[in-house]
Design a protein around this motif. Sequence first.
Motif: not given
Length: 371
Positions: A294-318
């Motif tokens: 998933g993404g950050g809160v409201g799909a924002q590039n926030d600390p939650l998104f940065q945490f999740k992005s540490g597991f993969s470089p692969t992205r999908a648009p929301f």
Amino acid sequence: MFSDDVISPRDPRWLETLRRFPKHDFYHLPAYVALEADRRGGQARAYICQDARGAFMVPIVESPVPLVLQPAGHPPKDVLAPYGYAGPLSHFEGNERDSRQFLDLAVARLTEHLRLRDICAILLRFHPLLPVPLEPFLAQGRLVLHGETVWSDLRQTPEQLWSETRGRYRSYIRALQRDGYKVELDPAGQELDAFIALYHDTMRRVGASPEYFFSQAYFVSLQKLLGERFLLAHVRSPAGRIVSSALFTICDGIVQYHLSGNNTDEEGSNALKLLLHSVRGWAQETGQEKFHLGGGVGAQNDPLFQFKSGFSPTRAPFYTWRYVVDAEKYNHLCSRWQQINRTPPESLQGYFPAYRKVRPPPEPVPQSVCA
């Protein structure tokens, strides 16, 4: 022969139509949409449209507008997507031109059904890993790209997945394993109460809005309806305490990281890294195809998104889709909301429906020390 309808979760056509799509997620199951409708005080519905070559489906929750905004007479309703990624599903066996014509007709017929059902507005949340053609939605309403979500392709080798994991995460994972932290898979939900307690503590700590405080009855019902699609996972400290816990779903090759909670007193946030790494490995070993964080809160590039992005470089648009079915009723509700909140409502690009935004109460005015 072309046919379309708005149906309830008890209608056998719901599951029959789901089987026509190459893939779907648990968000599309009638029991899940019914659970969401019950939580919101609405009614679970699905719009289905199909012919011999194609099928289109949208799960929705119909709800009356907030009581304080309701006009005299018959109150209008609106349609919101269930929590998560319960986006439209579409499949067509034919050339691109015929496929586009089918989907254009399906979306147009959807809006007509909503108009007949006295719906004033609709909000859909698209599934990042189950994309549909966007052009028919662009032709009506407003399509909003909020950001990206993170996912791992489980068809890679374990070594490739490990190499995609952020270097600092790999160090934390090795250290926790060396210190005796253990990951436990809990498909039967034996530690459901422990998960709920950690989850609620985490939501309070981060100041989450009330909508994220799901009740214990909700989690029990979710486990029951998901059955084999349900998975809890926990990390135990060397002392035997659960310090991190997460809920995952498994459906049609997609493993979804749904909700989690952590104990900050005992390496909770780092333990979650170990937990996600381990569940991703389990998902790959059992033949699943995609691990969606998933993404950050409201799909924002926030600390939650940065945490999740540490597991993969692969992205999908929301994306979300917003459509005002009845402009007169929608504008009336927004005007009423503005009178109450003394501030203009947001545009179609912002919070939607704008009249459903809950304004925080004003902060108390500090009392003078001389008063």
